[in-house]
Design a protein around this motif. Structure first.
Motif: not given
Length: 734
Positions: A639-660
């Motif tokens: 949904k995010e208009p700025d997909r690049v920033e949103a994807l970076r944020r999701m990458a951080g979330f996945l890394d935090h969940l132990g899914k590098p």
């Protein structure tokens, strides 16, 4: 014609056919009108039904600047509409206004002031210390018996086409004053000649028609359809600041500027009319900009310059640059003047002439050269001479009706060395430092104070800059944090292409130790103490209390921060930012039910609140529902208009969940959208380094440095990666 004894008229038999045939033409006319009416009313009726149906179905978004909220006791409050900008920007570029909340009905004894403008009026990089905030402090101090509401409606990247609509809305809510600071974005903003934030439109009537269409649900449906079929044009896919305009130069002789200036004049006149018609006074400011320390962003030669002339010009210019660098200003000026006689349209040439003239003490000539350099700048991010003169003319036209002029451009010149405003008053090209905001607020205060108290004989004395800083808890720590925010912006084009970029970076590096001290534990505690004292003077200042809550969180006192956010929410129940922050603190404390309830409350108020949507996903993850959490995050990212920033944020979330691996995949996806985003390269380099892929980490670190050459932290990190690889040692620690 005669009449017989029976009342018959001679010639009647001859006239009868005419009378019998007479109704035919009116009948045909009525049939024609009926058919025409059907052709018109049919589509109108259809469109009306479609519009109503879309509204009943909940399709579309409100396009007003303010949203009405009804309280528990039936009272109406007005808040900002984060979706307002969708009429003026593509969805990927929409900017949100400052958080607002005020009663629709003005309380008794209140002076309501609306501030209108762009990012300079908004107060970038910190709206909590904008000139509007300083003005409010000054007014409350000088008139303690009057309740002042200073409502800042300014918005990043807009221009006068949007401000007209905002002004008309403000006029509905009992304004006493309009304060207008407007003009920097006329070329680069919506419908401007740069053509980046939507297409350039030479006709103001066409612009107003298109905005009216976008105001309807049908118009929103059409816009969505055009975007889906890619017929809406190739605009930027994400917000990239001023770098988006690199290829959109508008030279000083561009014929499109005539329409831009005409639009500005009419729009500014209508902004003033909106305030005057509502019974308000209007204070219009000319727009000061950085002349001393902001070289032109782009320079263009005259189109009539022949190849031989250009060769001669470049020789003179090169000599002038070298002599200027050597401090030989007389010789430098001589060579630059020789170049000017060949082609005087190159903005950077005029800027260098201005610096030489300043060094030689010829200040009046230096100011004219610096102004001309600004006016010739082909990347037109600064209000130029024509726009400022238009502001003066519009103010003079309606002076008798209550329009007042604050000539801030001249006031800033009068308060600057050699008449050239520079880095003391501006962070970069247009955004004001605290000193600049104080100077502007002082000029506006002088005008308003005389309106509030017409009997005032002597000019009112404004609060000092130091006192205003104390009242707004603006310490050296905040000053440093703002400088860091601005420096992040200066790491990108077009700033990196400016004449003095290397010198600016050297100066930044020299201040590294000073910045470190300003952000240390002692500075943090001093900022907390200053903010606490300021709140005693203004306990109802929600911005000040929000800042206090931020500081307490950084200090490691989350329970105290919770108390502050609770107080803000009680005062401003529709402020989603405080609700999100409070829910986040609940989440960190393990209070998952309270956190989930908070995020849900924020989404009820503002369905598009991304912070709350991400927060809900974090709650799911904390409850062990990892798959659901990732799905919720993924849904929000789409949904995010700025997909690049949103994807970076999701990458951080996945890394935090132990899914590098999944995190790396998201970062790769972000790079496929924007290969030139240095932050994504950095994040991917860090992810690869943690995974032991030093070659990949080095590759992306090098890419980040190519995109942002002056990045000391990244340079050090890259050196460490290379050293680790050379020693064949273990991968870098997390």
């Amino acid at each position: 014609m005669t009449t017989d004894q029976n009342g018959n008229t001679e010639g009647a038999a001859d006239a009868r056919p005419a009378r019998e045939g007479a109704p035919v033409r009116p009948i045909r006319r009525r049939l024609w009108i009926y058919r025409l009416t059907s052709l018109v009313l049919g589509p109108v009726l259809f469109l009306g039904l479609l519009e109503t149906g879309l509204q009943l179905a909940g399709y579309g978004r409100p396009t007003s600047f303010f949203l009405a909220r009804q309280g528990a006791k039936g009272e109406l409050s007005l808040t900002d509409n984060p979706e307002f900008g969708r009429r003026f920007f593509p969805p990927s570029l929409v900017r949100a206004p400052v958080s607002l909340a005020f009663p629709a009905a003005k309380p008794a004894g209140t002076c309501r002031v609306f501030v209108l403008g762009e990012s300079a009026a908004m107060g970038i990089p910190d709206p909590s210390t904008s000139f509007a905030r300083i003005l409010e402090v000054m007014l409350r101090d000088r008139f303690p018996k009057v309740r002042f509401e200073v409502i800042n409606t300014a918005l990043v990247a807009i221009n006068s086409h949007a401000v007209v609509d905002i002004a008309r809305e403000c006029a509905r809510y009992q304004p006493d004053l309009f304060v207008v600071l407007l003009g920097n974005n006329e070329v680069v903003g919506p419908f401007g000649a740069a053509g980046v934030i939507g297409p350039y439109a030479p006709s103001r009537r066409l612009i107003r028609t298109s905005l009216w269409v976008k105001d309807t649900r049908i118009g929103q449906l059409m816009s969505a359809g055009l975007r889906a079929t890619r017929l809406a044009g190739k605009g930027p896919r994400y917000w990239d600041g001023m770098a988006m305009f690199q290829g959109s130069r508008v030279p000083a002789d561009d014929p499109r500027l005539r329409a831009t200036y005409a639009h500005f004049r009419e729009n500014l006149g209508q902004v003033c009319e909106a305030g005057l018609s509502a019974g308000a006074k209007v204070v219009v400011c000319t727009v000061p900009v950085n002349l001393a320390d902001c070289p032109p962003f782009a320079s263009e030669h005259s189109a009539r310059l022949a190849p031989a002339q250009r060769t001669a010009w470049e020789a003179f210019y090169r000599e002038g640059v070298q002599q200027h660098a050597a401090g030989q200003f007389t010789e430098a000026l001589r060579h630059l003047d020789d170049a000017t006689r060949i082609d005087d349209t190159f903005a950077e040439l005029e800027f260098l002439r201005g610096r030489c003239l300043t060094a030689l003490g010829r200040n009046a000539e230096a100011r004219q050269a610096s102004i001309r350099a600004r006016d010739l700048d082909a990347l037109r991010f600064r209000a130029d001479s024509t726009l400022n003169e238009t502001i003066r003319q519009v103010a003079a036209t309606d002076q008798a009706r209550g329009v007042l002029l604050v000539d801030a451009e001249r006031e800033f010149a009068a308060n600057s060395p050699n008449g050239l405003p520079g880095k003391d008053l501006f962070y970069e090209h247009v955004h004001l430092t605290f000193s600049g905001n104080h100077l502007l607020a002082s000029g506006v205060f002088q005008k308003i104070a005389k309106l509030v108290d017409p009997a005032m004989r002597l000019g009112p004395q404004a609060l000092s800059e130091q006192t205003c800083a104390e009242r707004l808890a603006y310490t050296q720590r905040e000053r440093t944090r703002n400088a860091i925010r601005i420096h992040e912006m200066l790491q990108n084009p077009p700033f990196t292409e400016q004449l003095d970029n290397a010198e600016r970076e050297r100066h930044w590096e020299e201040q590294a130790q000073e910045r470190q001290q300003a952000l240390g534990p002692e500075a943090l505690q001093a900022a907390v103490d200053t903010c606490r004292t300021a709140l005693q003077t203004a306990p109802d200042d929600w911005m000040l209390r929000t800042h206090y809550a931020y500081l307490l969180t950084e200090l490691g006192a989350p329970s105290q921060a919770v108390t502050q956010y609770e107080a803000i929410i009680k005062q401003r129940p529709y402020g989603v930012m405080a609700i999100d922050k409070l829910a986040t603190l609940r989440l960190k404390a393990g209070q998952l039910n309270e956190a989930a309830a908070g995020f849900q409350a924020a989404l009820r108020i503002q369905p598009g609140d991304s912070a709350a949507a991400y927060g809900q996903a974090e709650v799911l993850a904390a409850r062990g529902k990892v798959r659901d959490a990732i799905a919720a995050y993924d849904k929000q990212v789409n949904k995010e208009p700025d997909r690049v920033e949103a994807l970076r944020r999701m990458a951080g979330f996945l890394d935090h969940l132990g899914k590098p691996k999944q995190a790396q995949g998201r970062l790769q996806e972000a790079l496929s959208l924007d290969p030139n985003d240095p932050l994504t390269h950095v994040d991917l380099a860090n992810a690869l380094a943690k995974a032991g892929d030093l070659d990949g980490a080095i590759t992306h670190s090098e890419a980040a440095l190519r995109l942002r050459p002056n990045w000391p932290t990244m340079s050090d990190h890259l050196a460490a990666l290379r050293k680790t690889k050379a020693n064949d040692g273990p991968s870098l620690p997390r």
